[in-house]
Scaffold this active site. Structure first.
Site, PDB file in Angstrom:
ATOM      1  N   GLY A 160       9.672  26.343  58.691  1.00  0.00           N
ATOM      2  CA  GLY A 160       9.620  25.504  57.495  1.00  0.00           C
ATOM      3  C   GLY A 160       9.086  24.122  57.809  1.00  0.00           C
ATOM      4  O   GLY A 160       7.871  23.895  57.810  1.00  0.00           O
TER       5      GLY A 160
ATOM      6  N   GLN B  21       7.138  33.113  45.960  1.00  0.00           N
ATOM      7  CA  GLN B  21       8.589  33.273  45.990  1.00  0.00           C
ATOM      8  C   GLN B  21       9.143  33.142  44.575  1.00  0.00           C
ATOM      9  O   GLN B  21       8.970  32.117  43.909  1.00  0.00           O
ATOM     10  CB  GLN B  21       9.256  32.244  46.915  1.00  0.00           C
ATOM     11  CG  GLN B  21      10.667  32.735  47.267  1.00  0.00           C
ATOM     12  CD  GLN B  21      11.564  31.684  47.852  1.00  0.00           C
ATOM     13  OE1 GLN B  21      11.551  30.533  47.420  1.00  0.00           O
ATOM     14  NE2 GLN B  21      12.385  32.063  48.822  1.00  0.00           N
TER      15      GLN B  21
ATOM     16  N   TYR C 204      21.670  30.516  44.847  1.00  0.00           N
ATOM     17  CA  TYR C 204      21.024  30.541  43.532  1.00  0.00           C
ATOM     18  C   TYR C 204      21.426  31.804  42.742  1.00  0.00           C
ATOM     19  O   TYR C 204      22.314  32.540  43.161  1.00  0.00           O
ATOM     20  CB  TYR C 204      19.513  30.412  43.692  1.00  0.00           C
ATOM     21  CG  TYR C 204      19.120  29.061  44.295  1.00  0.00           C
ATOM     22  CD1 TYR C 204      19.431  27.861  43.641  1.00  0.00           C
ATOM     23  CD2 TYR C 204      18.470  28.988  45.522  1.00  0.00           C
ATOM     24  CE1 TYR C 204      19.089  26.630  44.199  1.00  0.00           C
ATOM     25  CE2 TYR C 204      18.124  27.752  46.081  1.00  0.00           C
ATOM     26  CZ  TYR C 204      18.437  26.581  45.414  1.00  0.00           C
ATOM     27  OH  TYR C 204      18.114  25.365  45.960  1.00  0.00           O
TER      28      TYR C 204
END
Ligand code: 8OZ
Length: 367
Positions: free
Chosen positions: A324, A103, A184
């Site tokens: 997750g 990622q 982000y």
């Protein structure tokens, strides 16, 4: 008569990557990179190899550039030491028959001068201050307003994405996922609530999604479209990111442009990251249709349990589901879900702590 296994446990051709099931491991920041080099270590290799039964592992977020860091000891993917560190992980995962993509991440304004080379201001689309506090190596600090990247610097950052993709390829990753979510850097360009620019990277929707698409195109130039994915969180308020004034229009244009590129997958955080699955503001079912028509897989994420994941794939709402937190404490999650076996709860106290505790010491059903 035995009941046939749900499609969640069946293979998927993810662009150029064949996966053995549709139980994917979501990217999880764990803050255990080497403190000096910010390289992944043998410990990462052990951790990821333990989870190689996932159809696909998306690595924890890895910064593409020294300015991209915003948390202690998150791994990078731009130096020779980092390339060598990640090679340990990709070799270990491949030896166990798994798939892993890197990622690619830049936190932008979520950083702090304490994380920046020479103590400089963090960079963003605009003089954006996300507010709140941040823990750095020097303790709890107030966030500051970022410095807007010049047009030339945005082009340099696109080159940094390409460099990071090259490092990922040499390190043996099966592809990359562009992190364009959770408030982000790339989302700081997409959302008009944050992006106040007037150059080719600001203003119209076309301009605001240009940086993200250029990062995607840079990754495609390295890996080919079939090994490139992206993560989006259209309706999330993660990192205090204010909503775009027209989420459907902005993210809809992005989804259409991604479909045209025939990338491997789009990975959606449905709702608020790690929180409520309130999907208001973006038509996720529409995105699934557009992507499916283009042969692009839709990976669903956010608070799925076994029943929801089985139903999502069975109904065609998703091609795969990324888990997750359950993957932190259940290295053999696909098998446990398949057997409907009990899951081990994760201990949040060790999510970001150093060392093997709460990282590589969770047992499988058979250990
Ligand atoms: C949790 C802690 C630190 C970073 C994200 C990369 O939200 C993260 C992250 C999550 O995408």
């Amino acid at each position: 008569m035995t009941q046939s296994s749900p499609a969640l446990f069946s293979p998927l051709q993810l662009g150029s990557i064949p996966t053995k099931n549709r139980v994917f491991m979501a990217p999880l920041t764990r803050c255990r990179a080497d403190a000096q080099t910010l390289a992944a270590t043998e410990l990462h290799a052990t951790y990821y190899a333990q989870r190689a039964s996932a159809g696909l592992i998306v690595s924890e977020a890895t910064q593409i550039h020294a300015t991209g860091q915003g948390y202690p000891n998150t791994p990078g993917i731009f130096s020779a030491a980092q390339e060598a560190g990640w090679k340990l992980t990709t070799d270990a995962v491949h030896a166990k028959g798994g798939n892993i993509v890197a990622q690619l991440w830049h936190v932008g304004a979520i950083s702090h001068p304490d994380f920046q080379p020479n103590g400089a201001l963090p960079v963003s689309s605009s003089d954006y201050n996300p507010g709140g506090t941040i823990y750095t190596q020097h303790g709890k600090k107030e966030r500051v307003a970022a410095r807007p990247l010049s047009t030339q610097e945005v082009h340099e950052m696109i080159a940094a994405y390409k460099h990071a993709a090259e490092v990922a390829k040499r390190a043996g990753f099966d592809g990359v996922e562009i992190h364009s979510a959770n408030g982000y850097l790339l989302e700081q360009f997409i959302r008009d609530s944050i992006n106040k620019r007037s150059d080719e990277f600001g203003g119209s929707i076309e301009n605001r999604i240009r940086f993200t698409l250029a990062a995607v195109d840079a990754a495609i130039s390295v890996f080919g479209a079939g090994r490139v994915g992206i993560r989006l969180s259209p309706v999330s308020a993660a990192n205090a990111a204010m909503r775009d004034s027209d989420t459907q229009a902005s993210y809809g244009a992005l989804v259409e442009a991604l479909a045209q590129r025939r990338i491997a997958f789009v990975h959606f955080i449905e709702g608020n990251t790690g929180g409520a699955r309130d999907l208001t503001g973006f038509d996720f079912a529409w995105a699934k249709k557009v992507l499916t028509a283009a042969g692009v897989a839709y990976i669903a994420n956010n608070k799925y349990d076994r029943a929801m994941a089985i139903e999502a794939v069975e109904s065609g709402a998703a091609d795969a589901v990324a888990f997750g937190v359950p993957f932190i404490s259940n290295p053999d999650l696909p098998e446990r879900l398949k057997l409907d076996a009990p899951l081990t709860p994760a201990n949040p106290k060790t999510f970001y702590s150093p060392g093997p505790e709460g990282y590589t010491d969770y047992a499988t059903m058979h250990s």
